[in-house]
Write a protein that holds these residues in place. Structure first.
Motif, PDB file in Angstrom:
ATOM      1  N   UNK A 232       0.965  -1.132  -0.052  1.00 39.86           N
ATOM      2  CA  UNK A 232      -0.199   0.016  -0.094  1.00 39.86           C
ATOM      3  C   UNK A 232       0.852   1.150   0.045  1.00 39.86           C
ATOM      4  N   UNK A 233       2.041   1.186   0.549  1.00 46.77           N
ATOM      5  CA  UNK A 233       2.941   2.345   0.201  1.00 46.77           C
ATOM      6  C   UNK A 233       3.408   2.619  -1.217  1.00 46.77           C
ATOM      7  N   UNK A 234       3.825   1.261  -1.625  1.00 47.47           N
ATOM      8  CA  UNK A 234       4.012   1.518  -3.117  1.00 47.47           C
ATOM      9  C   UNK A 234       2.734   2.314  -3.802  1.00 47.47           C
ATOM     10  N   UNK A 235       1.472   1.907  -3.722  1.00 49.08           N
ATOM     11  CA  UNK A 235       0.373   2.364  -4.293  1.00 49.08           C
ATOM     12  C   UNK A 235       0.322   4.016  -3.878  1.00 49.08           C
ATOM     13  N   UNK A 236       0.475   4.267  -2.611  1.00 51.99           N
ATOM     14  CA  UNK A 236       0.196   5.645  -2.116  1.00 51.99           C
ATOM     15  C   UNK A 236       1.326   6.624  -2.863  1.00 51.99           C
ATOM     16  N   UNK A 237       2.395   5.993  -2.834  1.00 51.49           N
ATOM     17  CA  UNK A 237       3.445   6.897  -3.408  1.00 51.49           C
ATOM     18  C   UNK A 237       3.111   7.203  -4.778  1.00 51.49           C
ATOM     19  N   UNK A 238       2.282   6.552  -5.671  1.00 49.35           N
ATOM     20  CA  UNK A 238       1.998   6.942  -7.062  1.00 49.35           C
ATOM     21  C   UNK A 238       0.909   7.840  -7.185  1.00 49.35           C
ATOM     22  N   UNK A 239       0.034   7.943  -6.166  1.00 45.95           N
ATOM     23  CA  UNK A 239      -1.145   8.903  -5.924  1.00 45.95           C
ATOM     24  C   UNK A 239      -0.937  10.134  -6.675  1.00 45.95           C
ATOM     25  N   UNK A 240      -0.124  10.715  -5.799  1.00 44.37           N
ATOM     26  CA  UNK A 240       0.369  12.233  -6.385  1.00 44.37           C
ATOM     27  C   UNK A 240       0.880  12.397  -7.643  1.00 44.37           C
ATOM     28  N   UNK A 241       1.906  11.640  -8.084  1.00 41.50           N
ATOM     29  CA  UNK A 241       2.200  11.811  -9.528  1.00 41.50           C
ATOM     30  C   UNK A 241       1.211  11.542 -10.547  1.00 41.50           C
ATOM     31  N   UNK A 242       0.344  10.649 -10.151  1.00 42.40           N
ATOM     32  CA  UNK A 242      -0.706  10.271 -10.991  1.00 42.40           C
ATOM     33  C   UNK A 242      -1.701  11.524 -11.210  1.00 42.40           C
ATOM     34  N   UNK A 243      -1.754  12.228  -9.891  1.00 43.31           N
ATOM     35  CA  UNK A 243      -2.648  13.340 -10.100  1.00 43.31           C
ATOM     36  C   UNK A 243      -1.981  14.449 -10.642  1.00 43.31           C
ATOM     37  N   UNK A 244      -0.740  14.673 -10.637  1.00 39.95           N
ATOM     38  CA  UNK A 244       0.078  15.584 -11.339  1.00 39.95           C
ATOM     39  C   UNK A 244      -0.174  15.596 -13.049  1.00 39.95           C
ATOM     40  N   UNK A 245       0.016  14.228 -13.249  1.00 38.72           N
ATOM     41  CA  UNK A 245      -0.259  13.896 -14.705  1.00 38.72           C
ATOM     42  C   UNK A 245      -1.497  14.214 -15.221  1.00 38.72           C
TER      43      UNK A 245
END
Length: 321
Positions: A232-245
């Motif tokens: 779940x840390x791997x998943x949440x780490x990518x939340x902000x970059x996805x929202x940026x994209x």
């Protein structure tokens, strides 16, 4: 061995299904970024956890395969999947269908993904011989095989899955459609999980609260907690970059809402990362050892608070779309 598809390799990941999917997309020269893959599938925002045991089943005890099947066309790909359980009367026929699917796909130059060709993880399948599958992935850096085709799925878990990945020949949906669908799925998963997971599991902030309770009470499985923390840390780490994209692709998204969501999920990631550092994952950890740690419980309680804030921001973003 039939020639292993040159250049096919998974992207090492705790969510091995997506690591293999990214490897297949890369092999097929389909441009999908790592954050976009996690965001579009909903992984960046979901959590699934068994509330009593906090066991290792949570990351795969929800309908993530069906979700990836559904989202694949928006990622420029099509998945053809064969799956079944060894308890089913037609299991031998499904083993044969999986074998036929993989050989036909590989002969056409299309990679495959299979479950538990070695340990209970996903692997890219890039070759075969007269005996079985050749594969690589988790703990198998170079092509390994053959895995006899008639043994696939005959494990303690007893689940067979083989999927072929090929390029889609249909137009891609707009970024707004992809993001709206991803947010709708993530919100539904967090609210109820109805039809998306199993009755005994929790999602969203409730999952973090249950994790905190188990750590406080000394019934959190040590192996499961350390594995869940990593996933779940791997998943949440990518939340902000996805929202940026997403914001770059959809400039009309309200910047304050995007920033609020990014900040919230960054905080959840921070708390999970702290738990990872507190309990590093070790595959040799005893499967029945439990943890009691009030400070770790406080970390997960704070993660629940920020998860609620993140979901509120996602709801507002979804409404804006």
């Amino acid at each position: 061995m039939k020639t292993f598809l040159e250049g096919l390799q998974w992207k090492p990941a705790w969510v091995s299904d997506l690591g293999c999917m990214q490897g297949c997309l890369n092999y097929l020269h389909i441009p999908v970024s790592w954050p976009w893959l996690f965001g579009a599938t909903g992984h960046a925002f979901v959590i699934n956890l068994h509330p009593k045991a906090i066991c290792a089943s949570g990351p795969t005890a929800w309908r993530f395969c069906e979700r990836l099947d559904a989202v694949a066309p928006s990622l420029g790909s099509v998945l053809e999947t064969v799956q079944g359980y060894k308890s089913e009367p037609d299991f031998a026929e499904k083993q044969q269908a999986a074998w036929d699917l993989a050989r036909a796909a590989l002969d056409a130059g299309n990679p495959c993904i299979g479950w538990e060709l070695a340990i209970p993880e996903f692997y890219v399948v890039g070759g075969y011989d007269e005996i079985g599958y050749w594969f690589s992935g988790c703990q198998r850096d170079t092509p390994t095989g053959p895995k006899p085709w008639e043994t696939l799925g005959k494990s303690g878990i007893g689940w067979l899955l083989m999927r072929a990945v090929r390029r889609a020949d249909t137009p891609l949906p707009s970024p707004a459609e992809v993001v709206k669908d991803a947010l709708a799925f993530s919100l539904e998963m967090a609210r109820t999980g109805a039809g998306l997971t199993y009755d005994s599991y929790l999602q969203g902030p409730d999952a973090f609260e249950a994790w905190a309770d188990a750590l406080r009470d000394g019934r959190a499985n040590a192996f499961g907690s350390s594995l869940n923390a990593r996933v779940w840390a791997e998943c949440r780490e990518l939340a902000a970059p996805f929202l940026e994209e997403a914001h770059a692709a959809i400039p009309t998204l309200p910047s304050p809402l995007v920033s609020d969501a990014q900040a919230a999920y960054a905080r959840v990631h921070e708390r999970l990362r702290e738990l990872c550092e507190r309990y590093p994952f070790d595959p040799q950890l005893p499967r029945y050892e439990t943890l009691q740690d009030s400070e770790a419980a406080d970390l997960m309680r704070d993660a629940a608070t920020w998860e609620r804030r993140g979901l509120s921001a996602l709801e507002a973003l979804h409404a804006a779309l």
